[in-house]
Scaffold this motif. Structure first.
Motif, PDB file in Angstrom:
ATOM      1  N   GLY A 244      -8.176   2.994  15.473  1.00 48.20           N
ATOM      2  CA  GLY A 244      -9.049   1.827  15.409  1.00 48.20           C
ATOM      3  C   GLY A 244      -8.755   0.844  16.516  1.00 48.20           C
ATOM      4  O   GLY A 244      -7.800   0.993  17.281  1.00 48.20           O
ATOM      5  N   LYS A 245      -9.613  -0.171  16.574  1.00 46.53           N
ATOM      6  CA  LYS A 245      -9.458  -1.195  17.603  1.00 46.53           C
ATOM      7  C   LYS A 245      -8.863  -2.485  17.053  1.00 46.53           C
ATOM      8  O   LYS A 245      -8.050  -3.122  17.699  1.00 46.53           O
ATOM      9  CB  LYS A 245     -10.820  -1.507  18.227  1.00 46.53           C
ATOM     10  N   ARG A 246      -9.290  -2.892  15.851  1.00 43.84           N
ATOM     11  CA  ARG A 246      -8.899  -4.204  15.333  1.00 43.84           C
ATOM     12  C   ARG A 246      -8.596  -4.116  13.838  1.00 43.84           C
ATOM     13  O   ARG A 246      -9.318  -3.475  13.088  1.00 43.84           O
ATOM     14  CB  ARG A 246     -10.047  -5.183  15.566  1.00 43.84           C
ATOM     15  N   ALA A 247      -7.520  -4.797  13.446  1.00 44.26           N
ATOM     16  CA  ALA A 247      -7.150  -4.825  12.030  1.00 44.26           C
ATOM     17  C   ALA A 247      -6.886  -6.258  11.599  1.00 44.26           C
ATOM     18  O   ALA A 247      -6.355  -7.060  12.364  1.00 44.26           O
ATOM     19  CB  ALA A 247      -5.906  -3.983  11.785  1.00 44.26           C
ATOM     20  N   THR A 248      -7.286  -6.559  10.374  1.00 44.46           N
ATOM     21  CA  THR A 248      -6.978  -7.830   9.730  1.00 44.46           C
ATOM     22  C   THR A 248      -6.533  -7.512   8.310  1.00 44.46           C
ATOM     23  O   THR A 248      -6.850  -6.445   7.778  1.00 44.46           O
ATOM     24  CB  THR A 248      -8.209  -8.763   9.675  1.00 44.46           C
ATOM     25  N   MET A 249      -5.813  -8.433   7.701  1.00 42.85           N
ATOM     26  CA  MET A 249      -5.425  -8.204   6.313  1.00 42.85           C
ATOM     27  C   MET A 249      -6.683  -8.194   5.452  1.00 42.85           C
ATOM     28  O   MET A 249      -7.594  -8.989   5.666  1.00 42.85           O
ATOM     29  CB  MET A 249      -4.453  -9.282   5.840  1.00 42.85           C
ATOM     30  N   ALA A 250      -6.731  -7.279   4.506  1.00 41.18           N
ATOM     31  CA  ALA A 250      -7.893  -7.156   3.619  1.00 41.18           C
ATOM     32  C   ALA A 250      -7.927  -8.310   2.631  1.00 41.18           C
ATOM     33  O   ALA A 250      -6.891  -8.893   2.289  1.00 41.18           O
ATOM     34  CB  ALA A 250      -7.833  -5.833   2.865  1.00 41.18           C
ATOM     35  N   ASP A 251      -9.114  -8.620   2.170  1.00 39.25           N
ATOM     36  CA  ASP A 251      -9.269  -9.605   1.104  1.00 39.25           C
ATOM     37  C   ASP A 251      -8.490  -9.099  -0.116  1.00 39.25           C
ATOM     38  O   ASP A 251      -8.673  -7.945  -0.528  1.00 39.25           O
ATOM     39  CB  ASP A 251     -10.760  -9.745   0.766  1.00 39.25           C
ATOM     40  N   PRO A 252      -7.601  -9.927  -0.688  1.00 41.63           N
ATOM     41  CA  PRO A 252      -6.778  -9.467  -1.814  1.00 41.63           C
ATOM     42  C   PRO A 252      -7.591  -8.948  -3.002  1.00 41.63           C
ATOM     43  O   PRO A 252      -7.203  -7.957  -3.630  1.00 41.63           O
ATOM     44  CB  PRO A 252      -5.969 -10.709  -2.199  1.00 41.63           C
ATOM     45  N   THR A 253      -8.691  -9.588  -3.303  1.00 40.60           N
ATOM     46  CA  THR A 253      -9.520  -9.133  -4.426  1.00 40.60           C
ATOM     47  C   THR A 253     -10.100  -7.751  -4.149  1.00 40.60           C
ATOM     48  O   THR A 253     -10.114  -6.883  -5.030  1.00 40.60           O
ATOM     49  CB  THR A 253     -10.655 -10.146  -4.703  1.00 40.60           C
TER      50      THR A 253
END
Length: 165
Positions: free
Chosen positions: A88-97
């Motif tokens: 992949g190119k970009r990662a962010t933390m997922a929404d906790p819910t």
């Protein structure tokens, strides 16, 4: 390592998956303190295990798809390295819910095993330096200890340097 645990009533999806796979594992239970600032560090302290052998399960969004990163609790997840590990190119933390709904586990108890929807998994390659590691068994206050290769095999994990010390 202790002999394989027999599945008892009240098991979690993670321990059910381990039992079904015939993998050797040990369950460690401890009294969870809701006021502790870190689930993973609490687990390491409660079990008397080095924090570099206790791994946390983090869910990230990589280019619109949820991916699990499993890293030592003593460090943090390198989102750029996680994205690269799965192409992949970009990662962010997922929404906790969303992470809870997708995995079927609550935050602080998300296991890489027995998830409601199996997510792509990346295991930090530092796991290979230990005969066994601990990951969440599917609820706060419950850890499972197993060989890193067994965890990688059961989750089809990619092993990559995704942890930051």
């Amino acid at each position: 390592m202790a002999k394989k645990q027999k599945q008892q009533s009240g098991g979690t999806p993670a321990t059910v998956a381990l039992t079904a796979a015939g993998v050797d594992f040990t369950v460690h239970a401890y009294a969870h303190d809701p006021s502790h600032p870190s689930y993973g560090e609490e687990a390491a302290e409660a079990m008397g295990i080095s924090p570099d052998r206790v791994f946390k399960t983090l869910v990230a969004d990589v280019d619109g798809s949820l991916v699990v990163g499993v890293v030592p609790v003593a460090g943090s997840l390198d989102l750029k390295a996680l994205a690269a590990a799965v192409g992949g190119k970009r990662a962010t933390m997922a929404d906790p819910t969303l992470a809870e709904r997708t995995t079927g586990y609550v935050r602080g108890g998300i296991s890489p095993l027995g998830q409601r929807k199996r997510l792509r998994t990346v295991l930090d390659d530092s796991a290979r330096s230990h005969p066994t590691i601990c990951v969440s068994a599917g609820r706060r206050g419950l850890e499972v200890e197993l060989a890193p290769q067994d965890l990688a095999d059961l989750t089809d994990a990619v092993l990559a340097a995704i942890g930051r010390g």
